[in-house]
Design a protein around this motif. Sequence first.
Motif, PDB file in Angstrom:
ATOM      1  N   GLU A 116       5.056  14.332   2.731  1.00 14.65           N
ATOM      2  CA  GLU A 116       5.490  13.716   3.999  1.00 14.65           C
ATOM      3  C   GLU A 116       5.696  12.214   3.843  1.00 14.65           C
ATOM      4  OE1 GLU A 116       5.405  14.783   7.653  1.00 14.65           O
ATOM      5  OE2 GLU A 116       6.213  16.411   6.409  1.00 14.65           O
ATOM      6  N   SER A 117       4.703  11.593   3.180  1.00 15.14           N
ATOM      7  CA  SER A 117       4.712  10.124   3.100  1.00 15.14           C
ATOM      8  C   SER A 117       5.898   9.613   2.284  1.00 15.14           C
ATOM      9  CB  SER A 117       3.404   9.618   2.498  1.00 15.14           C
ATOM     10  OG  SER A 117       3.403   9.817   1.097  1.00 15.14           O
ATOM     11  N   LEU A 118       6.475  10.497   1.464  1.00 20.52           N
ATOM     12  CA  LEU A 118       7.589  10.064   0.612  1.00 20.52           C
ATOM     13  C   LEU A 118       8.889   9.984   1.408  1.00 20.52           C
ATOM     14  CD1 LEU A 118       6.865  12.232  -2.555  1.00 20.52           C
ATOM     15  CD2 LEU A 118       6.353   9.809  -2.223  1.00 20.52           C
ATOM     16  N   LEU A 178      -6.708   4.683   4.677  1.00 23.11           N
ATOM     17  CA  LEU A 178      -7.309   3.532   5.355  1.00 23.11           C
ATOM     18  C   LEU A 178      -8.627   3.908   6.022  1.00 23.11           C
ATOM     19  CD1 LEU A 178      -4.131   2.086   7.080  1.00 23.11           C
ATOM     20  CD2 LEU A 178      -5.391   1.065   5.173  1.00 23.11           C
ATOM     21  N   LYS A 179      -9.502   2.903   6.156  1.00 24.59           N
ATOM     22  CA  LYS A 179     -10.755   3.148   6.875  1.00 24.59           C
ATOM     23  C   LYS A 179     -10.427   3.503   8.323  1.00 24.59           C
ATOM     24  CE  LYS A 179     -13.572   0.078   4.045  1.00 24.59           C
ATOM     25  NZ  LYS A 179     -13.900  -1.334   3.856  1.00 24.59           N
ATOM     26  N   ASP A 180      -9.445   2.795   8.857  1.00 23.91           N
ATOM     27  CA  ASP A 180      -9.024   3.062  10.231  1.00 23.91           C
ATOM     28  C   ASP A 180      -7.520   3.358  10.228  1.00 23.91           C
ATOM     29  OD1 ASP A 180      -8.242   3.058  12.815  1.00 23.91           O
ATOM     30  OD2 ASP A 180      -8.876   0.987  13.249  1.00 23.91           O
ATOM     31  N   PRO A 181      -7.161   4.650  10.195  1.00 21.69           N
ATOM     32  CA  PRO A 181      -5.744   5.019  10.035  1.00 21.69           C
ATOM     33  C   PRO A 181      -4.840   4.437  11.116  1.00 21.69           C
ATOM     34  CG  PRO A 181      -7.178   6.947   9.883  1.00 21.69           C
ATOM     35  CD  PRO A 181      -8.045   5.816  10.330  1.00 21.69           C
ATOM     36  N   SER A 182      -5.382   4.100  12.264  1.00 22.86           N
ATOM     37  CA  SER A 182      -4.520   3.613  13.347  1.00 22.86           C
ATOM     38  C   SER A 182      -3.885   2.269  12.975  1.00 22.86           C
ATOM     39  CB  SER A 182      -5.328   3.478  14.639  1.00 22.86           C
ATOM     40  OG  SER A 182      -6.225   2.388  14.513  1.00 22.86           O
ATOM     41  N   ARG A 196       1.930   3.743  -0.070  1.00 22.53           N
ATOM     42  CA  ARG A 196       2.113   4.631   1.079  1.00 22.53           C
ATOM     43  C   ARG A 196       0.753   5.002   1.665  1.00 22.53           C
ATOM     44  NH1 ARG A 196       6.186   6.152  -2.574  1.00 22.53           N
ATOM     45  NH2 ARG A 196       8.245   5.931  -1.629  1.00 22.53           N
ATOM     46  N   PHE A 197       0.750   5.208   2.979  1.00 18.68           N
ATOM     47  CA  PHE A 197      -0.516   5.478   3.654  1.00 18.68           C
ATOM     48  C   PHE A 197      -0.622   6.949   3.997  1.00 18.68           C
ATOM     49  CE2 PHE A 197       0.675   1.084   4.225  1.00 18.68           C
ATOM     50  CZ  PHE A 197      -0.464   0.455   3.728  1.00 18.68           C
ATOM     51  N   PHE A 203      -1.079   5.462  -3.231  1.00 17.56           N
ATOM     52  CA  PHE A 203      -1.343   6.195  -1.992  1.00 17.56           C
ATOM     53  C   PHE A 203      -2.704   5.758  -1.481  1.00 17.56           C
ATOM     54  CE2 PHE A 203       1.712   8.480  -4.422  1.00 17.56           C
ATOM     55  CZ  PHE A 203       2.656   8.845  -3.470  1.00 17.56           C
ATOM     56  N   VAL A 204      -2.698   5.262  -0.237  1.00 13.62           N
ATOM     57  CA  VAL A 204      -3.904   4.639   0.295  1.00 13.62           C
ATOM     58  C   VAL A 204      -4.400   5.383   1.526  1.00 13.62           C
ATOM     59  CG1 VAL A 204      -4.726   2.564   1.487  1.00 13.62           C
ATOM     60  CG2 VAL A 204      -3.369   2.346  -0.606  1.00 13.62           C
TER      61      VAL A 204
END
Length: 628
Positions: free
Chosen positions: A625-627, A544-548, A581-582, A541-542
């Motif tokens: 959710e991510s799953l 991100l620095k910039d989720p976009s 997964r993000f 599960f990651v």
Amino acid sequence: MQKIRDFHYASIHQRQEFWRREGGRIHWETPFERTLDDSRLPFARWYVGGKTNLCYNAVDRWLPLQADRQALIWVSTEVDQERIYTQAQLHDEVNAVAAMLREQGVGQGDRVLLYMPMIPEAVFTMLACARLGAIHSVVFGGFAAHNLAQRIDDARPKVIVSADAGSRGGKVMPYKPLLDQALDLSQSRPAAVIIVDRGLAPAPLADGQWDYAELRARHEGARVPVTWLESSEPSYILYTSGTTGKPKGVQRDTGGYTVALAASMEYIFNGKPGETFFCTSDIGWVVGHSYIVYGPLIGGQATILYEGTPVRPDGAILWKLVERFKVNTLFSAPTAVRVLKRQDPELLRRHDLSSLRTLYLAGEPLDEPTARWIGEALGKPVIDNYWQTESGWPILSAQPGVERTPPRLGSPSFPTYGYDVRVIDESTGQDLEAGRKGVVAIVPPLPPGAMSTIWGDDERFVRTYFESIPGRQVYSTFDWGRVDDDGYWFILGRTDDVINVAGHRLGTREIEESISSHAKVAECAVVGVADALKGQVAAAFVVLKDPSQAEGADAMRALEGDMMRVVDQQLGAVARPARIRFVAALPKTRSGKVLRRAIVAVCEGRDPGDLATIEDPNALELIKESLK
Ligand code: AMP
């Protein structure tokens, strides 16, 4: 079960006598003066003053008795080749390689790193190192450059022996480019690199790099005298994963290990000289060290080195080899059996398996359906045995060479002689009664053959293994366990962040570090999630620095692939998570610790339990959710 209990009791309570007797199984060039020096626990020295040699006990010792008998049988279904070496031919090859290594300056105490596929040259090199008193460090061929570089820097080998390539499932896996990358990454420079050229992939040789076959030809007929080592001198280092990103070099002694393996061939494997042993592990793992290379040979048995998978050319290949080579003992892992279970059951009936006495399975939990299926399909006993890289040989196992005991599904049966194993309370250090779950711990001294220290770091050895339980100096296995009312043991998973994928031990921390090295990652958590085939798989599960950057399915998939490639390149495909997964945040405690157990529970569709310490309950929802 009285006999097995008495036997175990004697191994602990009449320790010196018991192990002095066992010491008589091997050749000592100089007899030992004391069976055990336990004056500096948790460090233990077995067979003090005795001088012996692993290679001598595995190879030379059997020459007068069975020079013409098969000793090493190599079968590769990857490249469709096989080669069989008699004891005398094995002796010749090992001597030639020892001469090659000696010419490169390798002597007692020097390290030699092997990064090799499952080929006979790997076995010759291991034995040649032992002959010279050099310390080998075999790095699993599935590991990539970063892992390899870490091990090169820690072991500082004088020589590295590798190959142009291995092969897996019919696909060539180049080794030499990974080795070259690792050498670029590492600080330590070997004096020489020797490459076995199998003709599978280009492997141009630079300065200081030699072709194995050319060197071998120069040393035809060479004889290299055995270097006799004091019993406690190291035989090898084998790196294993723990809870930090830095792997631990498990160091093993010489005399204790030789005795332990010799004894196990009788008590645990119930075998005799002249038999054939087939262990499907890899030489890069502890099971391969102990039961492809050293154990069977020390026990005077032929050993099969198999390069291939259990399903190529078809799911009958293991059984075909059992029939052809009249295998008496087969040793594999539950994952291999789960793979076979998906094949046509007819495949099992195609071959004559009458030579086979018992199937041993180890390396990961053996689930009941798998144990039942293979037991019924084979009509032979199946023995689950529990151990670790650190122990070098089984800690818990049925011991048919001592007494035949009825198996109990899901249990690796009983403590093996020499291991004073307890289930203890992790917070008080007290022994727990039957039925209670606790940490599986071993009261020192560890028996002969178990790790003697961490390479180059005695202090880390004590701190890591003997100081994790308050108030009591016991060795922690970092596994949970329980004993039932009849004395059968059950292993209930790890207490730490180590996971077990298809029998391969991986530190989630190492995988996290690798993913985090990707420029776009702010933080990440890797956990082990139950899997029907592999036992466990890694899920990442990651944040991100910039989720976009992960908006939209395509962007997400591209980024996931990108990060998987980073893991492949640094650690190797074995460590690649099944999914990345993000998420916008990771569930953490108020003190900032990632709630891994809660993540695992959510991934496995279980109740995450007590979340009193969670900082932001919404973070767990995001995981859920991510799953989807
Ligand atoms: P390794 O050091 O790679 O051999 O991995 C050792 C770990 O694998 C142990 O600490 C256990 O978590 C697991 N393991 C090995 N054998 C068994 C077994 N028979 N049953 C349950 N877990 C096992």
